[in-house]
Scaffold this motif. Sequence first.
Motif, PDB file in Angstrom:
ATOM      1  N   ALA A  47       0.835  -1.206   0.000  1.00  0.00           N
ATOM      2  CA  ALA A  47       0.000   0.000   0.000  1.00  0.00           C
ATOM      3  C   ALA A  47       0.865   1.250   0.000  1.00  0.00           C
ATOM      4  O   ALA A  47       0.548   2.239  -0.678  1.00  0.00           O
ATOM      5  CB  ALA A  47      -0.927  -0.004   1.206  1.00  0.00           C
ATOM      6  N   ARG A  48       1.952   1.229   0.749  1.00  0.00           N
ATOM      7  CA  ARG A  48       2.875   2.377   0.760  1.00  0.00           C
ATOM      8  C   ARG A  48       3.494   2.596  -0.607  1.00  0.00           C
ATOM      9  O   ARG A  48       3.626   3.731  -1.075  1.00  0.00           O
ATOM     10  CB  ARG A  48       3.996   2.163   1.787  1.00  0.00           C
ATOM     11  N   ILE A  49       3.896   1.515  -1.258  1.00  0.00           N
ATOM     12  CA  ILE A  49       4.467   1.629  -2.600  1.00  0.00           C
ATOM     13  C   ILE A  49       3.441   2.207  -3.559  1.00  0.00           C
ATOM     14  O   ILE A  49       3.735   3.091  -4.362  1.00  0.00           O
ATOM     15  CB  ILE A  49       4.962   0.247  -3.083  1.00  0.00           C
ATOM     16  N   GLY A  50       2.203   1.728  -3.476  1.00  0.00           N
ATOM     17  CA  GLY A  50       1.143   2.211  -4.357  1.00  0.00           C
ATOM     18  C   GLY A  50       0.799   3.670  -4.120  1.00  0.00           C
ATOM     19  O   GLY A  50       0.460   4.399  -5.054  1.00  0.00           O
ATOM     20  N   GLU A  51       0.881   4.115  -2.863  1.00  0.00           N
ATOM     21  CA  GLU A  51       0.568   5.512  -2.564  1.00  0.00           C
ATOM     22  C   GLU A  51       1.678   6.447  -2.998  1.00  0.00           C
ATOM     23  O   GLU A  51       1.422   7.514  -3.552  1.00  0.00           O
ATOM     24  CB  GLU A  51       0.332   5.681  -1.070  1.00  0.00           C
ATOM     25  N   ARG A  52       2.891   6.081  -2.750  1.00  0.00           N
ATOM     26  CA  ARG A  52       4.022   6.984  -3.031  1.00  0.00           C
ATOM     27  C   ARG A  52       4.420   6.991  -4.496  1.00  0.00           C
ATOM     28  O   ARG A  52       4.957   7.974  -4.991  1.00  0.00           O
ATOM     29  CB  ARG A  52       5.204   6.588  -2.158  1.00  0.00           C
ATOM     30  N   LEU A  53       4.194   5.900  -5.193  1.00  0.00           N
ATOM     31  CA  LEU A  53       4.562   5.815  -6.608  1.00  0.00           C
ATOM     32  C   LEU A  53       3.334   5.760  -7.509  1.00  0.00           C
ATOM     33  O   LEU A  53       3.357   5.126  -8.554  1.00  0.00           O
ATOM     34  CB  LEU A  53       5.430   4.574  -6.839  1.00  0.00           C
ATOM     35  N   SER A  54       2.261   6.423  -7.106  1.00  0.00           N
ATOM     36  CA  SER A  54       0.999   6.290  -7.834  1.00  0.00           C
ATOM     37  C   SER A  54       1.075   6.708  -9.305  1.00  0.00           C
ATOM     38  O   SER A  54       0.465   6.044 -10.143  1.00  0.00           O
ATOM     39  CB  SER A  54      -0.112   7.029  -7.114  1.00  0.00           C
ATOM     40  N   PRO A  55       1.801   7.772  -9.693  1.00  0.00           N
ATOM     41  CA  PRO A  55       1.870   8.072 -11.136  1.00  0.00           C
ATOM     42  C   PRO A  55       2.570   6.965 -11.921  1.00  0.00           C
ATOM     43  O   PRO A  55       2.133   6.592 -13.010  1.00  0.00           O
ATOM     44  CB  PRO A  55       2.669   9.368 -11.218  1.00  0.00           C
ATOM     45  N   TYR A  56       3.617   6.411 -11.348  1.00  0.00           N
ATOM     46  CA  TYR A  56       4.343   5.335 -12.021  1.00  0.00           C
ATOM     47  C   TYR A  56       3.527   4.044 -12.032  1.00  0.00           C
ATOM     48  O   TYR A  56       3.564   3.287 -13.005  1.00  0.00           O
ATOM     49  CB  TYR A  56       5.695   5.097 -11.355  1.00  0.00           C
ATOM     50  N   MET A  57       2.792   3.808 -10.966  1.00  0.00           N
ATOM     51  CA  MET A  57       1.944   2.613 -10.914  1.00  0.00           C
ATOM     52  C   MET A  57       0.822   2.705 -11.945  1.00  0.00           C
ATOM     53  O   MET A  57       0.471   1.712 -12.568  1.00  0.00           O
ATOM     54  CB  MET A  57       1.365   2.418  -9.509  1.00  0.00           C
ATOM     55  N   SER A  58       0.265   3.892 -12.131  1.00  0.00           N
ATOM     56  CA  SER A  58      -0.794   4.041 -13.134  1.00  0.00           C
ATOM     57  C   SER A  58      -0.228   3.853 -14.548  1.00  0.00           C
ATOM     58  O   SER A  58      -0.886   3.258 -15.398  1.00  0.00           O
ATOM     59  CB  SER A  58      -1.477   5.391 -13.005  1.00  0.00           C
ATOM     60  N   LEU A  59       0.976   4.325 -14.779  1.00  0.00           N
ATOM     61  CA  LEU A  59       1.609   4.086 -16.075  1.00  0.00           C
ATOM     62  C   LEU A  59       1.877   2.603 -16.289  1.00  0.00           C
ATOM     63  O   LEU A  59       1.710   2.090 -17.401  1.00  0.00           O
ATOM     64  CB  LEU A  59       2.901   4.883 -16.191  1.00  0.00           C
ATOM     65  N   CYS A  60       2.289   1.919 -15.241  1.00  0.00           N
ATOM     66  CA  CYS A  60       2.505   0.471 -15.343  1.00  0.00           C
ATOM     67  C   CYS A  60       1.202  -0.255 -15.626  1.00  0.00           C
ATOM     68  O   CYS A  60       1.180  -1.214 -16.404  1.00  0.00           O
ATOM     69  CB  CYS A  60       3.139  -0.072 -14.060  1.00  0.00           C
ATOM     70  N   CYS A  61       0.105   0.178 -15.001  1.00  0.00           N
ATOM     71  CA  CYS A  61      -1.209  -0.436 -15.259  1.00  0.00           C
ATOM     72  C   CYS A  61      -1.619  -0.233 -16.711  1.00  0.00           C
ATOM     73  O   CYS A  61      -2.107  -1.167 -17.361  1.00  0.00           O
ATOM     74  CB  CYS A  61      -2.262   0.153 -14.330  1.00  0.00           C
ATOM     75  N   ILE A  62      -1.413   0.965 -17.229  1.00  0.00           N
ATOM     76  CA  ILE A  62      -1.760   1.240 -18.620  1.00  0.00           C
ATOM     77  C   ILE A  62      -0.885   0.414 -19.562  1.00  0.00           C
ATOM     78  O   ILE A  62      -1.369  -0.176 -20.532  1.00  0.00           O
ATOM     79  CB  ILE A  62      -1.630   2.751 -18.923  1.00  0.00           C
ATOM     80  N   PHE A  63       0.399   0.340 -19.256  1.00  0.00           N
ATOM     81  CA  PHE A  63       1.318  -0.441 -20.082  1.00  0.00           C
ATOM     82  C   PHE A  63       0.932  -1.918 -20.082  1.00  0.00           C
ATOM     83  O   PHE A  63       0.924  -2.563 -21.142  1.00  0.00           O
ATOM     84  CB  PHE A  63       2.760  -0.258 -19.585  1.00  0.00           C
ATOM     85  N   MET A  64       0.609  -2.470 -18.922  1.00  0.00           N
ATOM     86  CA  MET A  64       0.238  -3.876 -18.856  1.00  0.00           C
ATOM     87  C   MET A  64      -1.084  -4.122 -19.585  1.00  0.00           C
ATOM     88  O   MET A  64      -1.255  -5.170 -20.217  1.00  0.00           O
ATOM     89  CB  MET A  64       0.141  -4.340 -17.405  1.00  0.00           C
ATOM     90  N   ALA A  65      -2.033  -3.184 -19.497  1.00  0.00           N
ATOM     91  CA  ALA A  65      -3.304  -3.352 -20.194  1.00  0.00           C
ATOM     92  C   ALA A  65      -3.095  -3.345 -21.708  1.00  0.00           C
ATOM     93  O   ALA A  65      -3.672  -4.180 -22.414  1.00  0.00           O
ATOM     94  CB  ALA A  65      -4.267  -2.251 -19.779  1.00  0.00           C
ATOM     95  N   VAL A  66      -2.292  -2.418 -22.194  1.00  0.00           N
ATOM     96  CA  VAL A  66      -2.012  -2.366 -23.630  1.00  0.00           C
ATOM     97  C   VAL A  66      -1.249  -3.608 -24.053  1.00  0.00           C
ATOM     98  O   VAL A  66      -1.528  -4.199 -25.107  1.00  0.00           O
ATOM     99  CB  VAL A  66      -1.230  -1.076 -23.971  1.00  0.00           C
ATOM    100  N   ASN A  67      -0.315  -4.045 -23.233  1.00  0.00           N
ATOM    101  CA  ASN A  67       0.478  -5.219 -23.539  1.00  0.00           C
ATOM    102  C   ASN A  67      -0.394  -6.472 -23.593  1.00  0.00           C
ATOM    103  O   ASN A  67      -0.214  -7.329 -24.456  1.00  0.00           O
ATOM    104  CB  ASN A  67       1.585  -5.385 -22.507  1.00  0.00           C
ATOM    105  N   MET A  68      -1.345  -6.593 -22.681  1.00  0.00           N
ATOM    106  CA  MET A  68      -2.253  -7.742 -22.692  1.00  0.00           C
ATOM    107  C   MET A  68      -3.179  -7.689 -23.899  1.00  0.00           C
ATOM    108  O   MET A  68      -3.518  -8.725 -24.480  1.00  0.00           O
ATOM    109  CB  MET A  68      -3.091  -7.799 -21.411  1.00  0.00           C
ATOM    110  N   PHE A  69      -3.610  -6.487 -24.279  1.00  0.00           N
ATOM    111  CA  PHE A  69      -4.510  -6.335 -25.414  1.00  0.00           C
ATOM    112  C   PHE A  69      -3.808  -6.668 -26.720  1.00  0.00           C
ATOM    113  O   PHE A  69      -4.352  -7.369 -27.574  1.00  0.00           O
ATOM    114  CB  PHE A  69      -5.070  -4.914 -25.454  1.00  0.00           C
ATOM    115  N   ILE A  70      -2.597  -6.189 -26.879  1.00  0.00           N
ATOM    116  CA  ILE A  70      -1.852  -6.426 -28.122  1.00  0.00           C
ATOM    117  C   ILE A  70      -1.316  -7.843 -28.169  1.00  0.00           C
ATOM    118  O   ILE A  70      -1.292  -8.466 -29.234  1.00  0.00           O
ATOM    119  CB  ILE A  70      -0.689  -5.402 -28.246  1.00  0.00           C
ATOM    120  N   GLY A  71      -0.901  -8.372 -27.027  1.00  0.00           N
ATOM    121  CA  GLY A  71      -0.294  -9.695 -26.994  1.00  0.00           C
ATOM    122  C   GLY A  71      -1.257 -10.823 -27.320  1.00  0.00           C
ATOM    123  O   GLY A  71      -0.862 -11.866 -27.781  1.00  0.00           O
ATOM    124  N   ASN A  72      -2.537 -10.614 -27.089  1.00  0.00           N
ATOM    125  CA  ASN A  72      -3.503 -11.704 -27.338  1.00  0.00           C
ATOM    126  C   ASN A  72      -4.283 -11.490 -28.583  1.00  0.00           C
ATOM    127  O   ASN A  72      -4.691 -10.664 -29.116  1.00  0.00           O
ATOM    128  CB  ASN A  72      -4.465 -11.854 -26.142  1.00  0.00           C
TER     129      ASN A  72
END
Length: 72
Positions: A47-72
């Motif tokens: 939770a601390r990591i998610g709170e303090r790195l929230s902009p980077y975590m949101s970018l990682c979520c977007i990257f993983m979503a695009v990666n899952m969409f393109i990969g399949n």
Amino acid sequence: MSALFNLKSLLLVILLLVCTSAYVHALMPAILDRNKDGVLGVFWKCARIGERLSPYMSLCCIFMAVNMFIGN
């Protein structure tokens, strides 16, 4: 194949763990704050990591979503 042996799935599980822990901590902070040590302390740390790195975590979520969409 298990998520432990597939790097892409392992990163997705860790990302979901961090995002879920940060969301639960935002809703009910007392639950995670009293369990800072031990096995349940992992969720507090995530939770601390998610709170303090929230902009980077949101970018990682977007990257993983695009990666899952393109990969399949």
